[in-house]
Design an enzyme around this catalytic site. Structure first.
Site, PDB file in Angstrom:
ATOM      1  N   THR A   1       0.490   1.114  13.136  1.00 37.85           N
ATOM      2  CA  THR A   1       1.348   2.090  13.813  1.00 37.85           C
ATOM      3  C   THR A   1       0.767   3.464  13.559  1.00 37.85           C
ATOM      4  OG1 THR A   1       3.296   0.726  13.408  1.00 37.85           O
ATOM      5  CG2 THR A   1       3.689   3.027  13.960  1.00 37.85           C
TER       6      THR A   1
ATOM      7  N   LYS B   1       6.396   1.814  20.376  1.00 39.03           N
ATOM      8  CA  LYS B   1       6.731   1.562  18.967  1.00 39.03           C
ATOM      9  C   LYS B   1       7.501   2.743  18.355  1.00 39.03           C
ATOM     10  CE  LYS B   1       6.353   0.128  14.687  1.00 39.03           C
ATOM     11  NZ  LYS B   1       7.067  -0.989  14.147  1.00 39.03           N
TER      12      LYS B   1
ATOM     13  N   LYS C   1       7.314   7.889   8.073  1.00 37.05           N
ATOM     14  CA  LYS C   1       6.065   8.057   8.831  1.00 37.05           C
ATOM     15  C   LYS C   1       6.324   7.902  10.335  1.00 37.05           C
ATOM     16  CE  LYS C   1       2.487   5.149  10.098  1.00 37.05           C
ATOM     17  NZ  LYS C   1       1.741   3.932   9.934  1.00 37.05           N
TER      18      LYS C   1
HETATM   19  P1  NAD Z   1       0.119  -1.806   3.500  1.00 39.73           P
HETATM   20  O1  NAD Z   1       0.001  -0.494   2.825  1.00 39.73           O
HETATM   21  O2  NAD Z   1       0.779  -2.942   2.800  1.00 39.73           O
HETATM   22  O3  NAD Z   1      -1.350  -2.308   3.966  1.00 39.73           O
HETATM   23  C1  NAD Z   1      -2.362  -1.464   4.420  1.00 39.73           C
HETATM   24  C2  NAD Z   1      -3.671  -2.025   3.885  1.00 39.73           C
HETATM   25  O4  NAD Z   1      -4.757  -1.282   4.432  1.00 39.73           O
HETATM   26  C3  NAD Z   1      -3.779  -1.921   2.367  1.00 39.73           C
HETATM   27  O5  NAD Z   1      -4.013  -3.206   1.817  1.00 39.73           O
HETATM   28  C4  NAD Z   1      -4.955  -0.971   2.146  1.00 39.73           C
HETATM   29  O6  NAD Z   1      -5.729  -1.282   1.008  1.00 39.73           O
HETATM   30  C5  NAD Z   1      -5.739  -1.198   3.433  1.00 39.73           C
HETATM   31  N1  NAD Z   1      -6.650  -0.093   3.750  1.00 39.73           N
HETATM   32  C6  NAD Z   1      -6.421   1.242   3.778  1.00 39.73           C
HETATM   33  N2  NAD Z   1      -7.522   1.913   4.160  1.00 39.73           N
HETATM   34  C7  NAD Z   1      -8.468   0.976   4.365  1.00 39.73           C
HETATM   35  C8  NAD Z   1      -9.837   1.029   4.757  1.00 39.73           C
HETATM   36  N3  NAD Z   1     -10.439   2.199   5.001  1.00 39.73           N
HETATM   37  N4  NAD Z   1     -10.524  -0.126   4.873  1.00 39.73           N
HETATM   38  C9  NAD Z   1      -9.925  -1.315   4.625  1.00 39.73           C
HETATM   39  N5  NAD Z   1      -8.637  -1.442   4.244  1.00 39.73           N
HETATM   40  C10 NAD Z   1      -7.929  -0.298   4.111  1.00 39.73           C
HETATM   41  O7  NAD Z   1       0.851  -1.508   4.886  1.00 39.73           O
HETATM   42  P2  NAD Z   1       1.583  -2.560   5.852  1.00 39.73           P
HETATM   43  O8  NAD Z   1       3.019  -2.632   5.503  1.00 39.73           O
HETATM   44  O9  NAD Z   1       0.777  -3.810   5.928  1.00 39.73           O
HETATM   45  O10 NAD Z   1       1.510  -1.741   7.226  1.00 39.73           O
HETATM   46  C11 NAD Z   1       0.319  -1.683   7.995  1.00 39.73           C
HETATM   47  C12 NAD Z   1       0.642  -1.005   9.318  1.00 39.73           C
HETATM   48  O11 NAD Z   1       1.658  -1.751   9.994  1.00 39.73           O
HETATM   49  C13 NAD Z   1       1.176   0.431   9.171  1.00 39.73           C
HETATM   50  O12 NAD Z   1       0.630   1.212  10.187  1.00 39.73           O
HETATM   51  C14 NAD Z   1       2.680   0.247   9.334  1.00 39.73           C
HETATM   52  O13 NAD Z   1       3.306   1.422   9.830  1.00 39.73           O
HETATM   53  C15 NAD Z   1       2.766  -0.903  10.302  1.00 39.73           C
HETATM   54  N6  NAD Z   1       3.992  -1.712  10.237  1.00 39.73           N
HETATM   55  C16 NAD Z   1       4.499  -2.117   9.028  1.00 39.73           C
HETATM   56  C17 NAD Z   1       5.658  -2.893   9.006  1.00 39.73           C
HETATM   57  C18 NAD Z   1       6.259  -3.368   7.697  1.00 39.73           C
HETATM   58  O14 NAD Z   1       7.392  -3.890   7.728  1.00 39.73           O
HETATM   59  N7  NAD Z   1       5.565  -3.253   6.570  1.00 39.73           N
HETATM   60  C19 NAD Z   1       6.287  -3.252  10.206  1.00 39.73           C
HETATM   61  C20 NAD Z   1       5.722  -2.865  11.411  1.00 39.73           C
HETATM   62  C21 NAD Z   1       4.576  -2.085  11.412  1.00 39.73           C
END
Ligand code: NAD
Length: 293
Positions: A94, A169, A244
Protein backbone atom coordinates in the site's frame (compact mmCIF):
# COMPACT_ATOMS: atom_id res chain seq x y z
CA UNK A 1 4.42 -23.26 -12.88
CA UNK A 2 6.03 -19.82 -13.06
CA UNK A 3 9.29 -18.57 -11.62
CA UNK A 4 8.21 -15.85 -9.20
CA UNK A 5 10.50 -13.51 -7.24
CA UNK A 6 8.86 -12.41 -3.99
CA UNK A 7 10.36 -9.44 -2.16
CA UNK A 8 9.06 -8.41 1.28
CA UNK A 9 8.10 -11.37 3.45
CA UNK A 10 6.54 -9.64 6.46
CA UNK A 11 3.18 -10.23 8.12
CA UNK A 12 1.44 -10.13 4.74
CA UNK A 13 4.15 -11.09 2.24
CA UNK A 14 5.14 -14.22 4.18
CA UNK A 15 1.78 -15.99 3.91
CA UNK A 16 1.18 -14.67 0.37
CA UNK A 17 4.49 -16.15 -0.81
CA UNK A 18 3.60 -19.40 0.99
CA UNK A 19 0.33 -19.61 -0.98
CA UNK A 20 2.19 -19.18 -4.29
CA UNK A 21 4.62 -21.95 -3.30
CA UNK A 22 1.67 -24.13 -2.24
CA UNK A 23 0.21 -23.62 -5.73
CA UNK A 24 3.41 -25.22 -7.11
CA UNK A 25 5.03 -22.01 -8.34
CA UNK A 26 8.81 -21.73 -8.06
CA UNK A 27 9.06 -18.88 -5.54
CA UNK A 28 12.42 -17.20 -4.95
CA UNK A 29 12.14 -15.13 -1.78
CA UNK A 30 14.05 -12.16 -0.41
CA UNK A 31 13.63 -9.91 2.62
CA UNK A 32 16.07 -7.75 4.58
CA UNK A 33 15.19 -9.97 7.56
CA UNK A 34 16.92 -13.37 7.47
CA UNK A 35 14.27 -14.77 9.80
CA UNK A 36 11.55 -13.83 7.30
CA UNK A 37 13.46 -15.54 4.47
CA UNK A 38 13.95 -18.69 6.59
CA UNK A 39 10.24 -18.77 7.43
CA UNK A 40 9.41 -18.52 3.69
CA UNK A 41 11.85 -21.33 2.88
CA UNK A 42 10.10 -23.51 5.45
CA UNK A 43 6.88 -22.88 3.53
CA UNK A 44 8.34 -24.03 0.22
CA UNK A 45 10.13 -20.95 -1.19
CA UNK A 46 13.77 -20.81 -2.34
CA UNK A 47 16.17 -18.43 -0.67
CA UNK A 48 17.79 -15.47 -2.43
CA UNK A 49 20.56 -13.41 -0.84
CA UNK A 50 19.49 -10.12 -2.42
CA UNK A 51 16.55 -8.64 -4.27
CA UNK A 52 18.72 -8.42 -7.41
CA UNK A 53 19.47 -12.16 -7.18
CA UNK A 54 15.80 -13.01 -6.58
CA UNK A 55 14.56 -11.25 -9.71
CA UNK A 56 17.18 -12.60 -12.14
CA UNK A 57 15.39 -14.92 -14.57
CA UNK A 58 12.00 -14.37 -12.90
CA UNK A 59 8.89 -14.32 -15.08
CA UNK A 60 6.95 -12.49 -12.40
CA UNK A 61 8.08 -10.22 -9.56
CA UNK A 62 5.82 -9.61 -6.55
CA UNK A 63 6.70 -6.94 -3.98
CA UNK A 64 5.04 -6.48 -0.57
CA UNK A 65 6.93 -3.65 1.11
CA UNK A 66 6.11 -1.11 3.82
CA UNK A 67 5.84 2.20 1.91
CA UNK A 68 6.43 4.15 -1.31
CA UNK A 69 10.09 4.92 -0.59
CA UNK A 70 10.90 1.19 -0.22
CA UNK A 71 9.08 0.37 -3.45
CA UNK A 72 10.84 3.13 -5.39
CA UNK A 73 14.22 2.05 -4.04
CA UNK A 74 13.75 -1.67 -4.69
CA UNK A 75 12.40 -1.08 -8.20
CA UNK A 76 15.05 1.48 -9.19
CA UNK A 77 18.05 -0.32 -7.68
CA UNK A 78 17.24 -4.00 -7.81
CA UNK A 79 14.23 -4.93 -9.92
CA UNK A 80 14.33 -2.87 -13.11
CA UNK A 81 18.07 -3.21 -13.78
CA UNK A 82 17.94 -7.01 -13.36
CA UNK A 83 14.75 -8.33 -14.95
CA UNK A 84 14.31 -9.35 -18.57
CA UNK A 85 11.93 -7.53 -20.95
CA UNK A 86 8.33 -8.70 -20.67
CA UNK A 87 8.57 -9.64 -16.99
CA UNK A 88 5.31 -9.03 -15.17
CA UNK A 89 5.74 -6.77 -12.13
CA UNK A 90 3.11 -6.80 -9.39
CA UNK A 91 3.41 -4.42 -6.44
CA UNK A 92 1.01 -5.40 -3.66
CA UNK A 93 2.28 -2.84 -1.10
CA UNK A 94 0.00 0.00 0.00
CA UNK A 95 1.76 3.15 -1.19
CA UNK A 96 1.04 6.68 -2.40
CA UNK A 97 -0.54 7.01 -5.83
CA UNK A 98 2.36 9.14 -7.09
CA UNK A 99 5.01 6.50 -6.28
CA UNK A 100 2.82 3.80 -7.85
CA UNK A 101 2.57 5.81 -11.08
CA UNK A 102 6.27 6.68 -10.99
CA UNK A 103 7.48 3.04 -10.82
CA UNK A 104 4.85 1.94 -13.36
CA UNK A 105 6.11 4.57 -15.82
CA UNK A 106 9.71 3.42 -15.30
CA UNK A 107 8.63 -0.18 -15.83
CA UNK A 108 6.77 0.65 -19.01
CA UNK A 109 9.77 2.56 -20.36
CA UNK A 110 11.91 -0.52 -19.69
CA UNK A 111 9.46 -2.77 -21.58
CA UNK A 112 7.82 -4.37 -18.55
CA UNK A 113 4.15 -4.88 -17.70
CA UNK A 114 3.30 -3.56 -14.27
CA UNK A 115 0.26 -3.42 -12.02
CA UNK A 116 -0.29 -1.92 -8.59
CA UNK A 117 -2.31 -4.48 -6.64
CA UNK A 118 -2.77 -3.47 -3.00
CA UNK A 119 -4.83 -5.76 -0.82
CA UNK A 120 -7.52 -5.78 1.79
CA UNK A 121 -8.19 -8.65 4.17
CA UNK A 122 -5.31 -8.52 6.65
CA UNK A 123 -3.04 -11.33 7.80
CA UNK A 124 -6.04 -13.67 8.10
CA UNK A 125 -6.93 -13.13 4.45
CA UNK A 126 -3.28 -13.43 3.38
CA UNK A 127 -2.98 -16.78 5.18
CA UNK A 128 -6.28 -18.16 3.94
CA UNK A 129 -5.67 -16.93 0.37
CA UNK A 130 -8.85 -14.87 0.44
CA UNK A 131 -7.48 -11.35 -0.03
CA UNK A 132 -9.22 -8.69 -2.08
CA UNK A 133 -6.91 -7.22 -4.72
CA UNK A 134 -7.55 -3.73 -6.09
CA UNK A 135 -5.60 -3.54 -9.31
CA UNK A 136 -4.37 -0.56 -11.32
CA UNK A 137 -2.95 -1.12 -14.80
CA UNK A 138 -3.84 -1.97 -18.38
CA UNK A 139 -6.43 -4.64 -19.27
CA UNK A 140 -3.63 -6.74 -20.75
CA UNK A 141 -1.43 -6.56 -17.62
CA UNK A 142 -4.46 -7.30 -15.46
CA UNK A 143 -5.24 -10.42 -17.53
CA UNK A 144 -1.66 -11.63 -17.02
CA UNK A 145 -1.63 -10.88 -13.29
CA UNK A 146 -5.01 -12.38 -12.53
CA UNK A 147 -4.06 -16.11 -12.41
CA UNK A 148 -1.26 -15.29 -9.95
CA UNK A 149 -3.43 -13.07 -7.79
CA UNK A 150 -6.08 -15.81 -7.72
CA UNK A 151 -3.63 -18.02 -5.80
CA UNK A 152 -3.49 -15.39 -3.03
CA UNK A 153 -6.96 -13.88 -3.11
CA UNK A 154 -10.60 -14.35 -3.88
CA UNK A 155 -11.91 -11.01 -5.03
CA UNK A 156 -9.83 -9.42 -7.78
CA UNK A 157 -10.97 -6.09 -9.17
CA UNK A 158 -9.51 -3.97 -11.96
CA UNK A 159 -9.99 -0.55 -10.38
CA UNK A 160 -8.48 1.60 -13.12
CA UNK A 161 -5.25 2.46 -14.88
CA UNK A 162 -1.90 2.75 -13.14
CA UNK A 163 -2.33 3.96 -9.52
CA UNK A 164 -6.04 3.02 -9.57
CA UNK A 165 -5.52 0.14 -7.15
CA UNK A 166 -3.86 2.45 -4.64
CA UNK A 167 -6.65 5.01 -5.05
CA UNK A 168 -9.28 2.35 -4.27
CA UNK A 169 -7.27 1.10 -1.30
CA UNK A 170 -6.78 4.48 0.40
CA UNK A 171 -10.43 5.43 -0.12
CA UNK A 172 -11.51 2.12 1.42
CA UNK A 173 -9.17 2.50 4.38
CA UNK A 174 -10.28 6.07 4.99
CA UNK A 175 -13.80 4.64 5.44
CA UNK A 176 -12.37 1.98 7.76
CA UNK A 177 -10.43 4.46 9.93
CA UNK A 178 -13.41 6.78 10.26
CA UNK A 179 -15.88 3.96 10.93
CA UNK A 180 -13.66 2.40 13.61
CA UNK A 181 -13.63 5.71 15.47
CA UNK A 182 -17.42 6.06 15.05
CA UNK A 183 -18.07 2.55 16.39
CA UNK A 184 -15.62 3.09 19.28
CA UNK A 185 -17.27 6.39 20.25
CA UNK A 186 -20.68 4.70 20.24
CA UNK A 187 -19.50 1.92 22.59
CA UNK A 188 -17.91 4.44 24.95
CA UNK A 189 -21.06 6.54 24.98
CA UNK A 190 -23.11 3.39 25.61
CA UNK A 191 -20.84 2.50 28.54
CA UNK A 192 -21.41 5.90 30.14
CA UNK A 193 -25.14 5.58 29.56
CA UNK A 194 -25.17 2.18 31.28
CA UNK A 195 -26.02 0.33 28.06
CA UNK A 196 -24.49 -3.16 27.85
CA UNK A 197 -21.98 -3.59 24.99
CA UNK A 198 -23.59 -6.82 23.81
CA UNK A 199 -27.00 -5.13 23.69
CA UNK A 200 -25.64 -2.27 21.60
CA UNK A 201 -24.00 -4.83 19.32
CA UNK A 202 -27.22 -6.84 18.96
CA UNK A 203 -29.13 -3.72 17.98
CA UNK A 204 -26.58 -1.88 15.81
CA UNK A 205 -25.37 -4.99 13.96
CA UNK A 206 -28.86 -5.52 12.60
CA UNK A 207 -29.79 -1.85 12.30
CA UNK A 208 -28.59 1.18 10.38
CA UNK A 209 -25.34 1.46 12.37
CA UNK A 210 -24.16 -1.83 10.88
CA UNK A 211 -20.66 -1.78 9.34
CA UNK A 212 -17.53 -3.96 9.07
CA UNK A 213 -15.79 -2.23 12.01
CA UNK A 214 -18.72 -3.29 14.17
CA UNK A 215 -19.70 -6.72 12.91
CA UNK A 216 -16.28 -8.18 11.96
CA UNK A 217 -13.84 -6.22 14.09
CA UNK A 218 -15.76 -5.00 17.12
CA UNK A 219 -13.42 -2.77 19.20
CA UNK A 220 -14.72 -3.97 22.60
CA UNK A 221 -14.25 -7.51 23.94
CA UNK A 222 -17.15 -9.95 23.79
CA UNK A 223 -19.48 -9.50 20.83
CA UNK A 224 -17.06 -10.69 18.09
CA UNK A 225 -14.80 -13.35 19.68
CA UNK A 226 -12.17 -13.23 16.89
CA UNK A 227 -11.64 -9.46 17.06
CA UNK A 228 -8.32 -8.11 18.49
CA UNK A 229 -10.22 -6.55 21.42
CA UNK A 230 -10.36 -10.08 22.89
CA UNK A 231 -6.56 -10.42 22.89
CA UNK A 232 -5.54 -7.05 24.34
CA UNK A 233 -5.41 -5.46 20.87
CA UNK A 234 -2.60 -7.57 19.50
CA UNK A 235 -2.63 -6.93 15.70
CA UNK A 236 -4.29 -7.63 13.28
CA UNK A 237 -3.75 -4.41 11.50
CA UNK A 238 -1.51 -2.06 13.42
CA UNK A 239 -2.44 1.51 14.33
CA UNK A 240 0.80 2.61 12.62
CA UNK A 241 -0.40 1.05 9.33
CA UNK A 242 -3.81 2.68 9.69
CA UNK A 243 -2.15 6.04 10.31
CA UNK A 244 0.01 5.50 7.24
CA UNK A 245 -3.07 4.83 5.08
CA UNK A 246 -4.95 7.83 6.51
CA UNK A 247 -1.95 10.07 5.78
CA UNK A 248 -1.84 8.69 2.23
CA UNK A 249 -5.53 9.57 1.88
CA UNK A 250 -4.88 13.11 3.14
CA UNK A 251 -1.91 13.50 0.82
CA UNK A 252 -4.05 12.37 -2.13
CA UNK A 253 -7.01 14.54 -1.05
CA UNK A 254 -4.79 17.63 -0.84
CA UNK A 255 -3.25 16.93 -4.23
CA UNK A 256 -6.65 16.30 -5.84
CA UNK A 257 -8.51 19.14 -4.06
CA UNK A 258 -11.00 16.77 -2.37
CA UNK A 259 -12.66 17.81 0.89
CA UNK A 260 -12.26 15.06 3.53
CA UNK A 261 -12.84 16.64 6.96
CA UNK A 262 -13.61 13.36 8.74
CA UNK A 263 -10.62 11.70 7.06
CA UNK A 264 -8.46 14.56 8.38
CA UNK A 265 -9.90 14.20 11.89
CA UNK A 266 -9.35 10.41 11.83
CA UNK A 267 -5.72 10.98 10.78
CA UNK A 268 -5.26 13.38 13.73
CA UNK A 269 -6.77 10.96 16.24
CA UNK A 270 -4.70 8.00 14.98
CA UNK A 271 -1.61 10.21 15.04
CA UNK A 272 -2.28 10.98 18.72
CA UNK A 273 -2.81 7.28 19.45
CA UNK A 274 0.34 6.16 17.62
CA UNK A 275 2.48 8.94 19.10
CA UNK A 276 1.51 7.90 22.61
CA UNK A 277 3.30 4.57 22.09
CA UNK A 278 0.51 2.52 20.51
CA UNK A 279 1.80 2.16 16.95
CA UNK A 280 2.24 -1.60 17.34
CA UNK A 281 -1.23 -2.16 18.79
CA UNK A 282 -4.18 -3.11 16.66
CA UNK A 283 -5.88 -0.02 15.24
CA UNK A 284 -9.14 -0.92 17.03
CA UNK A 285 -7.28 -0.21 20.30
CA UNK A 286 -8.06 3.47 19.66
CA UNK A 287 -11.22 2.75 21.64
CA UNK A 288 -9.05 2.84 24.80
CA UNK A 289 -7.84 6.35 23.99
CA UNK A 290 -11.40 7.48 23.32
CA UNK A 291 -12.36 5.96 26.68
CA UNK A 292 -9.71 8.18 28.28
CA UNK A 293 -7.46 5.18 29.15
P1 NAD B 1 5.71 -5.84 7.51
O1 NAD B 1 6.44 -4.69 8.11
O2 NAD B 1 5.31 -6.99 8.36
O3 NAD B 1 6.57 -6.42 6.26
C1 NAD B 1 7.33 -5.64 5.39
C2 NAD B 1 8.57 -6.45 5.06
O4 NAD B 1 9.32 -5.76 4.06
C3 NAD B 1 9.49 -6.64 6.26
O5 NAD B 1 9.71 -8.02 6.48
C4 NAD B 1 10.77 -5.90 5.87
O6 NAD B 1 11.95 -6.51 6.35
C5 NAD B 1 10.68 -5.99 4.35
N1 NAD B 1 11.48 -4.96 3.67
C6 NAD B 1 11.56 -3.63 3.89
N2 NAD B 1 12.39 -3.04 3.01
C7 NAD B 1 12.87 -4.04 2.24
C8 NAD B 1 13.79 -4.08 1.15
N3 NAD B 1 14.40 -2.97 0.71
N4 NAD B 1 14.06 -5.27 0.58
C9 NAD B 1 13.45 -6.40 1.02
N5 NAD B 1 12.58 -6.44 2.04
C10 NAD B 1 12.30 -5.26 2.64
O7 NAD B 1 4.43 -5.20 6.80
P2 NAD B 1 3.10 -5.96 6.32
O8 NAD B 1 2.09 -5.91 7.40
O9 NAD B 1 3.47 -7.26 5.70
O10 NAD B 1 2.60 -4.92 5.21
C11 NAD B 1 3.18 -4.87 3.92
C12 NAD B 1 2.34 -3.93 3.06
O11 NAD B 1 1.00 -4.40 3.01
C13 NAD B 1 2.28 -2.49 3.60
O12 NAD B 1 2.34 -1.61 2.52
C14 NAD B 1 0.92 -2.45 4.29
O13 NAD B 1 0.38 -1.13 4.33
C15 NAD B 1 0.10 -3.38 3.44
N6 NAD B 1 -1.04 -4.03 4.11
C16 NAD B 1 -0.90 -4.58 5.36
C17 NAD B 1 -1.99 -5.20 5.96
C18 NAD B 1 -1.89 -5.83 7.33
O14 NAD B 1 -2.94 -6.19 7.90
N7 NAD B 1 -0.69 -6.01 7.89
C19 NAD B 1 -3.22 -5.25 5.29
C20 NAD B 1 -3.32 -4.73 4.01
C21 NAD B 1 -2.22 -4.11 3.44
Amino acid sequence: MAKIAFIGLGNMGGPMAANLAKAQHHVVAFDLSDAAVSAAVEKGAHKASSAAEAVKGAEIVVTMLPAGKHVREVYEKDVLPNVGKGTLLIDCSTIDVESARHVAALAEKAGMDMVDAPVSGGVGGATAGTLTFMVGGSEASFAKARPILEKMGKNIVLAGTSGGGQAAKICNNMILGISMIAVSEAFMLAKRLGLDAQKLFDVASTASGQCWSLTNYCPVPGPVPASPANRDYQPGFTAAMMLKDLMLAQQAANAAGASTPLGAEAAQLFSLFVNSGNGGKDFSGIVKMLDGK
